[in-house]
Design a protein around this motif. Structure first.
Motif, short mmCIF file in Angstrom:
data_model
loop_
_atom_site.label_atom_id
_atom_site.label_comp_id
_atom_site.label_asym_id
_atom_site.label_seq_id
_atom_site.Cartn_x
_atom_site.Cartn_y
_atom_site.Cartn_z
N ARG A 107 0.85 -1.18 0.00
CA ARG A 107 0.00 0.00 0.00
C ARG A 107 0.89 1.24 0.00
N GLN A 108 0.32 2.32 -0.45
CA GLN A 108 1.05 3.58 -0.43
C GLN A 108 1.22 4.05 1.01
N ALA A 109 2.45 4.32 1.40
CA ALA A 109 2.72 4.82 2.76
C ALA A 109 2.24 6.26 2.88
N PRO A 110 1.58 6.62 3.96
CA PRO A 110 1.16 8.02 4.14
C PRO A 110 2.37 8.93 4.35
N VAL A 111 2.20 10.20 4.07
CA VAL A 111 3.25 11.18 4.31
C VAL A 111 3.33 11.44 5.81
N ALA A 112 4.52 11.27 6.37
CA ALA A 112 4.71 11.44 7.81
C ALA A 112 4.68 12.92 8.18
N GLN A 113 4.40 13.17 9.45
CA GLN A 113 4.31 14.54 9.94
C GLN A 113 5.70 15.19 9.98
N ILE A 114 5.80 16.35 9.36
CA ILE A 114 7.06 17.07 9.36
C ILE A 114 7.29 17.79 10.68
N ASP A 115 6.22 18.10 11.38
CA ASP A 115 6.36 18.73 12.69
C ASP A 115 6.16 17.72 13.82
N GLY A 116 6.16 16.43 13.49
CA GLY A 116 5.97 15.39 14.49
C GLY A 116 7.22 15.14 15.31
N PRO A 117 7.09 14.44 16.45
CA PRO A 117 8.25 14.22 17.33
C PRO A 117 9.37 13.43 16.68
N GLY A 118 9.04 12.49 15.80
CA GLY A 118 10.09 11.72 15.14
C GLY A 118 10.97 12.58 14.27
N LEU B 116 1.91 -0.34 12.12
CA LEU B 116 2.58 -0.47 13.41
C LEU B 116 3.13 0.84 13.96
N ALA B 117 2.97 1.94 13.24
CA ALA B 117 3.52 3.21 13.72
C ALA B 117 2.66 4.37 13.23
N ASP B 118 2.66 5.44 14.00
CA ASP B 118 1.94 6.64 13.61
C ASP B 118 2.65 7.36 12.46
N ASN B 119 3.98 7.39 12.51
CA ASN B 119 4.76 8.10 11.51
C ASN B 119 5.98 7.27 11.11
N HIS B 120 6.28 7.31 9.82
CA HIS B 120 7.38 6.51 9.27
C HIS B 120 8.39 7.44 8.62
N TYR B 121 9.64 7.39 9.12
CA TYR B 121 10.70 8.23 8.59
C TYR B 121 11.80 7.35 8.00
N ARG B 122 12.65 7.97 7.20
CA ARG B 122 13.71 7.24 6.51
C ARG B 122 14.99 8.06 6.59
N PHE B 123 15.99 7.53 7.32
CA PHE B 123 17.23 8.30 7.46
C PHE B 123 18.33 7.47 8.11
N HIS B 124 19.47 7.39 7.44
CA HIS B 124 20.73 6.95 8.05
C HIS B 124 21.72 8.07 7.79
N GLN C 51 19.26 8.03 21.76
CA GLN C 51 19.13 8.74 23.03
C GLN C 51 17.91 9.68 23.03
N MET C 52 17.80 10.48 21.99
CA MET C 52 16.70 11.45 21.93
C MET C 52 15.36 10.74 21.76
N GLY C 53 15.36 9.66 21.01
CA GLY C 53 14.12 8.96 20.76
C GLY C 53 13.60 8.18 21.95
N THR C 54 14.47 7.85 22.88
CA THR C 54 14.06 7.03 24.03
C THR C 54 13.85 7.83 25.30
N GLN C 55 13.91 9.16 25.17
CA GLN C 55 13.59 9.98 26.33
C GLN C 55 12.07 10.13 26.44
N PRO C 56 11.53 10.36 27.63
CA PRO C 56 10.07 10.44 27.80
C PRO C 56 9.48 11.65 27.07
#
Length: 464
Positions: free
Chosen positions: A370-381, A415-423, A459-464
Motif C-alpha cells: 500500500r502507499q505509505a502516508p506522508v509522515a508529519q514534518i512537525d511530528g516528534p520523530g 505499526l507506527a503513527d509516523n514513518h521516517y527514513r534516514f541513516h 538517546q533522543m528517541g528514548t527519552q520520555p
C-alpha cells in the motif's frame, strides 16, 4: 620539546589520518558476508546470513546479552531494549542485512572486489557500505556504546533487521511486522533507511543538506504479454509478437506521466527558500503561483525528475529462442514508481488507453503493498532525528523529502503513527549512484559520524 624530523612527520601524517577505527573495521567485516538476495530464493547463500549473525553476536556482546533477541524466519533479527516507562509508546529503528548482487561483467570496474571489505585511503569499499549494512552496523555500534556508558532508556526501543528487503521484504520485514503485532507493539514513530546527507545538493548550492524521508513512492510492475503466430522467419506475419509488443511499450515510454508538485516536495521547497537566491527564493515561497513552472524545471533534470513524476522504467523484455524462429510469445515488464496520490488502478487505466491494443494483455505483477502516508514534518520523530543531525553536524539544513524508491516501511504501515527514513551518512550526489551500482563505498569519516548520529537518535528517541 623533541622535534620530529620533517620527512618522518610527512610519512606519519597520512598513516594517522587514514587509520580506520573499530566501527569502520566492523562495517568492512560485515561486507565480507555475501548476504545477497536473489530473485530465485534457491540461489541464496544461507550460510552467509548465519555467518553474519554469528559475527554480530561476537562483535556486539553487550547488545546481544542485555537486549531481548528474537530470530525471525531463520535469518531476520529483532532486538528489544526495554525502557523504564512502560506507558510510553516505543520507537522502532530498522535496516536490512541483505544486499543486491554485482551485475555480471562489471566486476573489473570495482576498485576492490565487492565482498572483500577493503579499507584503503580512508574509504570503506564494498557492497552494503551504503545499502544497507551501513544501517545495521551503525545502529548496533550505537547501542553497544550506549550500554558501555550504562545508558538506560526511558522509552522502549526496538531494532528490526530484515534479510530480504531487496526482493520485497515479505519473508523478513513482513514476518517481523507480524511478530511485533502479535507481541502487542505499536510505535510512536519509526526510522528506516532511505534518507542521507549531501554536501553538493544542486537545489541548494553551498549548503550541507540532510534529507529525512517522510514519504516514499509506491512500487508497481506491469506485465505486457503478446501471443500470436510464430513459425519460420522466412515466412513472417505482417506484425510479429515482438513488433506488436515493442510498439506498445514505446507508446508508454514516449508518454511520461505529467510532472507536478506533491507533498512533501512542497514543504521541502518552502524550507529551501531562505537558502537560495532570487528568483528561486520567490518561486519556492509562492508555490501557489509557481508550482507548475518548478515542476517543469525539475522534470528536465534527471537528478530531480523522480521527485515530481510517477516514473516509467522498461526493465525487462523477453522473446525468442533462435534467430530464425518467430516467437509465439513476447513479454515485457515496466516498473512504475508512483507519486503520493497516484494509484495502481490509475496507472493501469492510463497505460491501457495509451497502448490501445487488445492483443497486448496487461496484468499487474504480484504486489500487495500500500502507499505509505506522508509522515508529519512537525511530528516528534522528525524533530528528534533533526536534533540528532544538528548535534553532530551543526549548521546543516534539514529538509523533508520523498524517497523515489521503496523500503521495508511498507511492511510497518500498521505499526507506527509516523514513518521516517534516514541513516546519517554524508556523501556526494554522484556517490548515490553507487547504491545498487558499481564500486559502492563510504568514507571512514562519514561512517564514524553516522554512528554518532545513531547514538543521538536513540538517546533522543528514548527519552520520555
Amino acid at each position: 620539546m623533541m622535534r620530529i624530523p620533517l620527512l618522518l612527520a610527512l610519512l606519519l601524517l597520512p598513516l594517522a589520518s587514514l587509520q580506520a577505527g573499530p566501527a569502520a573495521e566492523n562495517l568492512a567485516a560485515a561486507v565480507r558476508f555475501a548476504t545477497i538476495s536473489h530473485q530465485d530464493r534457491n540461489q541464496v547463500d544461507e550460510q552467509a546470513f548465519l555467518g553474519l549473525h554469528a559475527f554480530l553476536r561476537e562483535t556486539y556482546p553487550q547488545t546481544f546479552a542485555q537486549l531481548e533477541v528474537k530470530v525471525i524466519n531463520d535469518f531476520s533479527l529483532v532486538l528489544v531494549w526495554r525502557g523504564s516507562e512502560t506507558t510510553a509508546k516505543p520507537v522502532l529503528f530498522t535496516a536490512h542485512m541483505d544486499v543486491v548482487p554485482v551485475e555480471p561483467g562489471t566486476e573489473a570496474d570495482w576498485t576492490h572486489p565487492a565482498f572483500d571489505g577493503v579499507i584503503e585511503n580512508g574509504v570503506i569499499y564494498g557492497r552494503g557500505t551504503l545499502d544497507d549494512k551501513l544501517g545495521v552496523i551503525s545502529l548496533l555500534e550505537a547501542v553497544e556504546r550506549l550500554l558501555a556508558r550504562s545508558y538506560a532508556p526511558a522509552r522502549t526501543v526496538v531494532f528490526a533487521f530484515g534479510h530480504d528487503e531487496e526482493v520485497s521484504g515479505v519473508q523478513g520485514a513482513g514476518e517481523i511486522a507480524r511478530y511485533l503485532k502479535e507481541e502487542g507493539f505499536y510505535f510512536d514513530w519509526m526510522v528506516d533507511e532511505g534518507g542521507m546527507m549531501f554536501n553538493d545538493n544542486p537545489l541548494v548550492p553551498g549548503e550541507q543538506v540532510a534529507l529525512i524521508g517522510v514519504a516514499e513512492k509506491l512500487y508497481l510492475t506491469l506485465i505486457f504479454r503478446v501471443e500470436g503466430e510464430g513459425g519460420h522467419s522466412s515466412r513472417p506475419p505482417r506484425v510479429t509478437t515482438i513488433g506488436r509488443l515493442a510498439a506498445a511499450v514505446k507508446k508508454v515510454e514516449d508518454n511520461p506521466f505529467p510532472a507536478r508538485i506533491v507533498p512533501p516536495i512542497d514543504a521541502m521547497l518552502e524550507r529551501m527558500a531562505p537558502h537560495v537566491d532570487f528568483p528561486q527564493s520567490f518561486l519556492f515561497n509562492n508555490l501557489w503561483l509557481s508550482d507548475w513552472l518548478i515542476a517543469r524545471i525539475m522534470e528536465s533534470n534527471p537528478t530531480t525528475a523522480a521527485f515530481v513524476q510517477t516514473t516509467t522504467a522498461l526493465t525487462m523484455f523477453n522473446a525468442g529462442v533462435k534467430e530464425n524462429v518467430i516467437p509465439q510469445m513476447a513479454e515485457a515488464r515496466i516498473n512504475f514508481r508512483l507519486l503520493p496520490g497516484d494509484s495502481a488502478e490509475m496507472v493501469i487505466e492510463r497505460v491501457t488507453e495509451l497502448v490501445d491494443d487488445p492483443a497486448v494483455k496487461i496484468t499487474r505483477a504480484a504486489n500487495t503493498a500500500r502507499q505509505a502516508p506522508v509522515a508529519q514534518i512537525d511530528g516528534p520523530g522528525f524533530v528528534q532525528v533533526s536534533r540528532a543531525v544538528e548535534a553532530v553536524y551543526p549548521n546543516t539544513l534539514v529538509l523533508p523529502y520523498m524517497l523515489p524508491a521503496t523500503t521495508d516501511v511498507r511492511h510497518y504501515l500498521d505499526l507506527a503513527d509516523n514513518h521516517y527514513r534516514f541513516h546519517g551518512a554524508l556523501i556526494g550526489m554522484e556517490q548515490g549512484a553507487q547504491i545498487h551500482g558499481t564500486d559502492e563505498q563510504l568514507s571512514v569519516a562519514s561512517f564514524e559520524k553516522t554512528v554518532d548520529i545513531a547514538v543521538q537518535m536513540i538517546q533522543m528517541g528514548t527519552q520520555p
